[in-house]
Design an enzyme around this catalytic site. Structure first.
Site, PDB file in Angstrom:
ATOM      1  N   SER A   1       0.828  -1.192  -0.108  1.00 30.08           N
ATOM      2  CA  SER A   1       0.022   0.083   0.115  1.00 30.08           C
ATOM      3  C   SER A   1       0.972   1.182  -0.063  1.00 30.08           C
ATOM      4  O   SER A   1       2.239   1.212   0.448  1.00 30.08           O
ATOM      5  CB  SER A   1      -0.911   0.038   1.238  1.00 30.08           C
ATOM      6  OG  SER A   1      -1.503   1.214   1.373  1.00 30.08           O
TER       7      SER A   1
ATOM      8  N   TYR B   1      -1.860  -0.796  10.424  1.00 31.41           N
ATOM      9  CA  TYR B   1      -2.050  -1.004   8.963  1.00 31.41           C
ATOM     10  C   TYR B   1      -0.682  -0.501   8.172  1.00 31.41           C
ATOM     11  O   TYR B   1      -0.387  -1.053   7.268  1.00 31.41           O
ATOM     12  CB  TYR B   1      -3.168  -0.221   8.319  1.00 31.41           C
ATOM     13  CG  TYR B   1      -3.561  -0.249   6.837  1.00 31.41           C
ATOM     14  CD1 TYR B   1      -3.936  -1.443   6.433  1.00 31.41           C
ATOM     15  CD2 TYR B   1      -3.041   0.481   6.065  1.00 31.41           C
ATOM     16  CE1 TYR B   1      -4.304  -1.785   5.099  1.00 31.41           C
ATOM     17  CE2 TYR B   1      -3.309   0.118   4.425  1.00 31.41           C
ATOM     18  CZ  TYR B   1      -4.095  -0.763   4.080  1.00 31.41           C
ATOM     19  OH  TYR B   1      -4.197  -1.095   2.621  1.00 31.41           O
TER      20      TYR B   1
END
Length: 277
Positions: free
Chosen positions: A138, A151
């Protein structure tokens, strides 16, 4: 190992393939002529399948379950040419001080541990076929943030795993790459950034065009193209590319700005007050 992969007749294994980006990727792989093993914890009540599709229920955090999925795929299709490690979760916003440790650990177990588990289970087959492994990281891996450290830490770990894997597989005739997405318009993103009031405030710090959301179908299209061309890295939307390359200069500037921003301080206090209640 050839420079490109002709998908017709190949066998792919996709984790987190029942919904969102994963499901769209499975559709595109099948349309290109590949057979696909789809791994997920559960599937919709009426999953669509074909003779070239194998649905496998499995938890990516369980190494034995991932090994079983690899065996089942080989039993059905005879080989594995492609692995797309896509499974991931996003926790509700929380600070490092306030997040439940079990939640933090579960994010790491799925987002990083799950990737490592399927890589370890399938790597020998990928080497045997001269295939390709694509890890979904990501843009959060290289951006400072607040309220979402679990995350970001997990995706940064995936990035480092992918970089090492690419070097190691190249030595034995296979390849690996990384996919970095900004915000993809999925239920997961909407739940975190739209439905959560503090999530909306955090999301508001991402300026246009970095805040532009990528449709899941477009993300799937890019993933399949990255596999076909054995891309070392995919960054999408493309406006994130300069941030990727110049992160070493930009991140200290951004961090200093966020530290001094009173709006950020208020969000942090509100997050911790919410969790305290």
């Amino acid at each position: 190992m050839s420079g490109t992969i002709e998908l017709a007749g190949k066998v792919a294994l996709v984790t987190g393939g029942a919904r969102g980006i994963g499901a769209a990727t499975v559709e595109r792989l099948r349309a290109a002529g590949a057979s696909v093993a789809v791994v997920d914890r559960d599937f919709p009540a009426d999953p669509t399948g074909t003779e070239r599709t194998l649905l496998l229920v499995g938890d990516v955090t369980d190494p034995a379950a991932m090994a079983d999925c690899v065996v089942a795929t080989i039993d059905r299709f005879g080989r594995i040419d492609i692995v797309i490690a896509n499974a991931g979760i996003t926790p509700p916003p929380a600070t490092i001080r306030s997040i439940d440790r079990a939640v933090f650990d579960s994010v790491m177990a799925v987002n990083f541990g799950g990737v490592l588990n399927i890589v370890r289970a399938a790597a020998d087959e990928i080497v045997a076929s001269g295939g390709h492994i694509l890890l979904v990281s990501s843009c959060a891996a290289f951006t400072p943030g607040m309220g979402g450290s679990a995350y970001m830490v997990s995706k940064a770990a995936v990035e480092q795993l992918g970089r090492a894997l690419r070097i190691e597989l190249a030595a034995v005739g296979a390849s690996a790459g990384l996919a970095y997405f900004g915000v993809v318009d999925t239920d997961l993103a909407r739940h975190t950034l739209d439905d959560d009031p503090i999530g909306r405030r955090i999301g508001g710090f991402l300026p246009w065009p970095l805040s532009r959301r990528l449709p899941s179908q477009r993300a799937a299209e890019l993933l399949v193209h990255a596999v076909r061309t054995r891309r070392a890295r995919l960054i999408a939307p493309a406006v994130w590319t300069p941030y990727f390359w110049f992160r070493g200069m930009l991140n200290p500037i951004l961090e200093r700005s966020l530290v001094r921003d009173r709006r950020v301080a208020q969000i942090i206090r509100d997050l911790e007050e919410t969790h305290a209640r």
